[in-house]
Design a protein around this motif. Sequence first.
Motif: not given
Length: 201
Positions: A30-59
């Motif tokens: 119900x109440x989440x908190x986050x500190x993300x110093x060097x990338x965009x928080x996943x819940x605010x990522x665009x589809x294009x941004x998330x695609x790049x991130x997950x592709x890098x994870x997979x590779x």
Amino acid sequence: MTNLVPWQQRLSSGTEDIQDEVIRWYQQTRHGKAYIPAMIWGTLQTEAYATVILRRVVDFLEVPNDVPAGVAKRMERQQVLYDGEHHYDVILGEQALYTNVGGPTVMREQMQRLLRDFDLPSLKLGILPRTAETDVVPMPGFNMHDNGRAHYELVSTGVDITDPSELALHDKALAALSEATYFGDLAKDLINEALVFWSND
């Protein structure tokens, strides 16, 4: 208590299953908190941004490639921002606005997304300026789900912390970071500066 689960084990069937798990975390928080110093928080990522991130994870981890399915689930997770039942306090490091994920077009659209959702009732978004002096040592990013768990994403593993005394230190760290963080119009100004940068690149 601290739990360690290697990414290659958790992603052995690809990215979709773990994104399903993350959706459940966010729906239950119900109440989440986050500190993300060097990338965009996943819940605010665009589809294009998330695609790049997950592709890098997979590779990088050499796990099954189901990036489109994983991205779809990440987009589904973002519904918690709009359902009126959740609230998130999020601090992004200013570096997150400039870490190049996918090039200028992706980054420009990502800055526009941050500005579009900035004033959502479910979100308190702040930007920690890159020159800010804080009362804590530099630290990796983490997410807190209610007050029961802190989650880190490291190179080889995910780490969950549930000990109350350790969680109290995480709250203390977030409070110290918040003291140096820009909110409201000052935060928007930093995002707009990044938007201009990516628009002129």
